[in-house]
Design a protein around this motif. Structure first.
Motif, mmCIF file in Angstrom:
data_model
loop_
_atom_site.group_PDB
_atom_site.id
_atom_site.type_symbol
_atom_site.label_atom_id
_atom_site.label_comp_id
_atom_site.label_asym_id
_atom_site.label_seq_id
_atom_site.Cartn_x
_atom_site.Cartn_y
_atom_site.Cartn_z
ATOM 1 N N HIS A 422 16.412 -46.671 63.392
ATOM 2 C CA HIS A 422 15.901 -45.292 63.374
ATOM 3 C C HIS A 422 16.318 -44.558 64.650
ATOM 4 N N CYS A 480 11.495 -39.776 64.115
ATOM 5 C CA CYS A 480 12.755 -40.335 63.650
ATOM 6 C C CYS A 480 13.608 -39.178 63.139
ATOM 7 N N ILE A 482 16.077 -39.393 61.042
ATOM 8 C CA ILE A 482 16.450 -39.493 59.629
ATOM 9 C C ILE A 482 15.481 -38.547 58.937
ATOM 10 N N HIS A 485 12.740 -39.583 56.643
ATOM 11 C CA HIS A 485 11.674 -40.348 57.305
ATOM 12 C C HIS A 485 10.721 -39.407 58.039
ATOM 13 N N MET A 490 7.228 -40.117 59.701
ATOM 14 C CA MET A 490 7.601 -40.862 60.905
ATOM 15 C C MET A 490 7.796 -39.856 62.057
#
Ligand code: C2O
Ligand code: CU
Ligand code: CU
Length: 498
Positions: A422, A480, A482, A485, A490
């Protein structure tokens, strides 16, 4: 509106993209055949340096829909900033007072976040600075940082992934006198070239296909085709022997390990936060979503070379075998774009032996340590955001996860307890990576960073100082990068308090 999930689901079974399938990322073709496909001139985003009014640099930006022809005959509904797809390169100087006026002409709420910048939390453009349709948000702050390649993008909670995928992102350059004096290649579009790397998937009708499967949401959205500055099968006619590339991984989820097909050496001169102390020579560079790097490459007349992704370094792959297999399936080598140097001439740019020493902090001066554990639950927990979190909790817009006293030097330890890597990003600040599992980072990471890739089961320690702006109620984010995510939780929030 962005196409609904229902529509994506309907089209999801469609599979390939007709004629273009053989060149998709799903497989690599022979080098000579591939080269013949890479013939679309690389697009260069326009530069927007605004207008000076009463000693402020005023830049007008408008989020809107458009149509892009990535493949000639199949128009793709897209979104952009002052254009159909992506946005201009915003160009400012250290010391400027900027006023960014962002108008939302979309039919859904959005935000625009200045990634990498040190600025007041209410000017950050994070999930709390929502711009409703038809409204204008003004973000005004002083540019305190030195020369660097930053960027901007939508940060609408739960919608960042799809909004960036459709095109709401752009580059943000900062210039300063110290970097001007180095005589680096610096003529925009001539020997100083932006490269925004993004992978995208398409439906048969040319529309984007976004996150139609559980796999897309779990691993992050990976595309089947590469766009560079919004150009598919891009080719750059290189003009100068020494050329600077400003690389941004603007992808939602894909991590690149970039190299030239002939494995030529290049010099990394900058990280996320600006110039390195000295150039670092290398043959490949890993860039995870959100990260930037500037590199200098030497071309000779007649060179015709592909920039490509090679498989990621295998490290810390102690995840469950199922996950390991899925990641490997997404990690075959593929071509990204072509550099045709048939016509190169010497240019004014130089490669200096030393650059500018990046800011640093001593471990002994740190007054606090914080620990952040990145979590991702497998199986049913993955459904609808149940499994993504930091320190065991998913993002909550109403919860503050950390309070950082203004000016304190802190060490943050980021441990990745999940089976995949991540990229961890912190707003408002640039940091230094102290170590990865106790070992110093490689030379190309020994500069200022705002995003660091944390491999599975790895612990990365960073050191930083939160400066200049405190606000008792408006938080900054850490998350994170991404985007699926981040959208699924996240992410966390911190205040910088006086
Ligand atoms: Cu690039 Cu929180 O962002
Ligand atoms: Cu950011
Ligand atoms: Cu992640």
């Amino acid at each position: 509106m962005f196409a609904s999930r229902r529509r994506f689901l309907k089209a999801a079974g469609a599979g390939g993209f007709g004629l273009l399938t053989p060149l998709s990322l799903a497989g690599i073709v022979a080098a000579d055949e591939s080269a013949s496909w890479f013939k679309n001139p690389l697009r260069l985003p326009p530069v927007q340096d605004g207008q000076i009014h009463d000693d402020e640099r005023v830049i007008d930006l408008s989020l809107g829909y458009g149509t892009s022809e990535f493949f000639g005959d199949r128009p793709t509904p897209t979104a952009g900033i002052n254009g159909a797809y992506l946005g201009p390169v915003i160009r400012v100087r250290q010391g400027d007072k900027v006023k960014l006026k962002v108008t939302n002409r979309l039919s859904e709420p959005s935000t625009l976040h200045w990634h990498g910048l040190n600025l007041p939390a209410i000017m950050d453009g994070g999930p709390h600075q929502v711009i409703h349709p038809g409204k204008t948000w003004t973000s005004a702050f002083k540019i305190r940082q030195g020369a660097s390649t930053q960027w901007y993008h939508s940060h609408m909670y739960h919608r960042t992934g799809i909004q960036v995928y459709y095109g709401l992102a752009g580059l943000f350059y900062i210039d300063d006198p110290r970097s001007d004096a180095l005589n680096l290649p610096s003529e925009y579009g001539v020997d100083d070239i932006p490269l925004v790397l993004q992978d995208r998937s398409f439906n048969e009708d040319g529309s984007f296909r976004y996150a139609s499967s559980m796999h897309d949401r779990m691993m992050g959205m990976m595309g089947q085709f590469m766009l560079v500055n919004g150009t598919a099968f891009a080719r750059l006619q290189v003009q100068k022997k020494l050329t600077r590339l400003r690389l941004l991984n603007g992808s939602n989820a894909r991590i690149y390990n970039l190299e030239f097909a002939d494995r030529r050496e290049f010099q990394q001169i900058a990280t996320d936060g600006g110039l390195l102390q000295q150039p670092v020579s290398m043959r490949s560079i890993v860039l995870s979503p959100g990260e930037r790097a500037e590199i200098l490459i030497e071309f000779s007349a007649g060179d015709d070379v592909m920039l490509r992704h090679k498989s990621l370094p295998r490290r810390n792959s102690s995840g469950p075998p199922m996950m390991g297999n899925m990641m490997a399936a997404n990690d075959r080598p593929f071509d990204i774009m072509r550099f045709d140097a048939a016509q190169v001439k010497p240019g004014p740019g130089r490669l200096p032996a030393t650059l500018v020493a990046p800011r640093d902090w001593a471990v002994a001066d740190a007054v606090r340590r914080r620990q952040f554990t990145l979590n991702m639950r497998m199986g049913m927990g993955m459904m609808r955001g149940g499994g993504f979190g930091i320190n065991g909790r998913p993002m909550d817009m109403k919860r503050i996860d950390a309070r950082v006293p203004l000016g304190d030097i802190e060490i943050w330890e980021i441990f990745n307890a999940s089976p995949m890597a991540h990229p961890f990003h912190i707003h408002d600040t640039q940091f230094r990576i102290l170590d990865r599992d106790g070992r110093p980072p490689h030379a190309g990471e020994q500069g200022l960073k705002d995003t660091v890739l944390v491999y599975s089961r790895e612990k990365v320690r960073i050191i930083t100082q939160f400066e200049n702006y405190a606000d008792a109620s408006a938080p900054y984010m850490f998350h994170c990068h991404i985007l699926e995510h981040e959208d699924a939780g996240m992410m966390g929030q911190f205040l910088v308090v006086a």
